[in-house]
Write a protein that holds these residues in place. Structure first.
Motif, short mmCIF file in Angstrom:
data_model
loop_
_atom_site.label_atom_id
_atom_site.label_comp_id
_atom_site.label_asym_id
_atom_site.label_seq_id
_atom_site.Cartn_x
_atom_site.Cartn_y
_atom_site.Cartn_z
N HIS A 13 0.82 -1.21 0.00
CA HIS A 13 0.00 0.00 0.00
C HIS A 13 0.86 1.26 0.00
N SER A 14 2.11 1.13 -0.31
CA SER A 14 3.01 2.28 -0.37
C SER A 14 3.41 2.51 -1.83
N ARG A 55 9.55 2.94 9.39
CA ARG A 55 8.86 4.24 9.50
C ARG A 55 8.24 4.68 8.16
N TYR A 56 8.69 4.08 7.05
CA TYR A 56 8.17 4.45 5.74
C TYR A 56 7.19 3.41 5.18
N MET A 57 6.81 2.46 6.02
CA MET A 57 5.93 1.39 5.58
C MET A 57 4.51 1.62 6.09
N ASN A 58 3.55 1.08 5.35
CA ASN A 58 2.17 1.06 5.80
C ASN A 58 1.92 -0.23 6.57
N ILE A 59 0.81 -0.31 7.25
CA ILE A 59 0.50 -1.41 8.16
C ILE A 59 0.54 -2.78 7.48
N ASN A 60 0.18 -2.89 6.20
CA ASN A 60 0.14 -4.19 5.52
C ASN A 60 1.38 -4.50 4.70
#
Length: 90
Positions: A13-14, A55-60
């Motif tokens: 999702h990034s 820190r640059y990742m989304n939850i999934n």
């Protein structure tokens, strides 16, 4: 202590393009292995690398970072194969 680490990830999702996530990876001495896998040369531990990227990742999104040992081989890697061979592996 292994200087060479492998980082593999799925940014579900990034937006990977122009991402600070990739800037962190490319800040290391690195070789791109596949579309979402890099080998990097650093004294940072796998946990330190993961924490910098998290820190640059989304939850999934997904990430895996590990020490890379000698005996690792590849075929048709995206990056420079000689650079991969020259990296210091434990």
């Amino acid at each position: 202590m292994s200087l060479t680490k492998i980082i593999t990830y799925d940014l579900l999702h990034s937006n990977e393009q122009d991402s600070p996530f990739l800037e962190v990876i490319q800040g290391y001495n690195n070789v791109k292995i596949t579309s979402s896998c890099y080998v990097v040369e650093t004294a940072d531990s796998p946990q330190e690398i993961r924490n910098k990227l998290f820190r640059y990742m989304n939850i999934n999104d997904r990430i895996f970072v590990s020490n890379l040992k000698t005996g690792s081989v590849g075929t048709n890697i995206i990056g420079n194969p000689q650079k991969f061979i020259d990296m210091k592996k434990e």
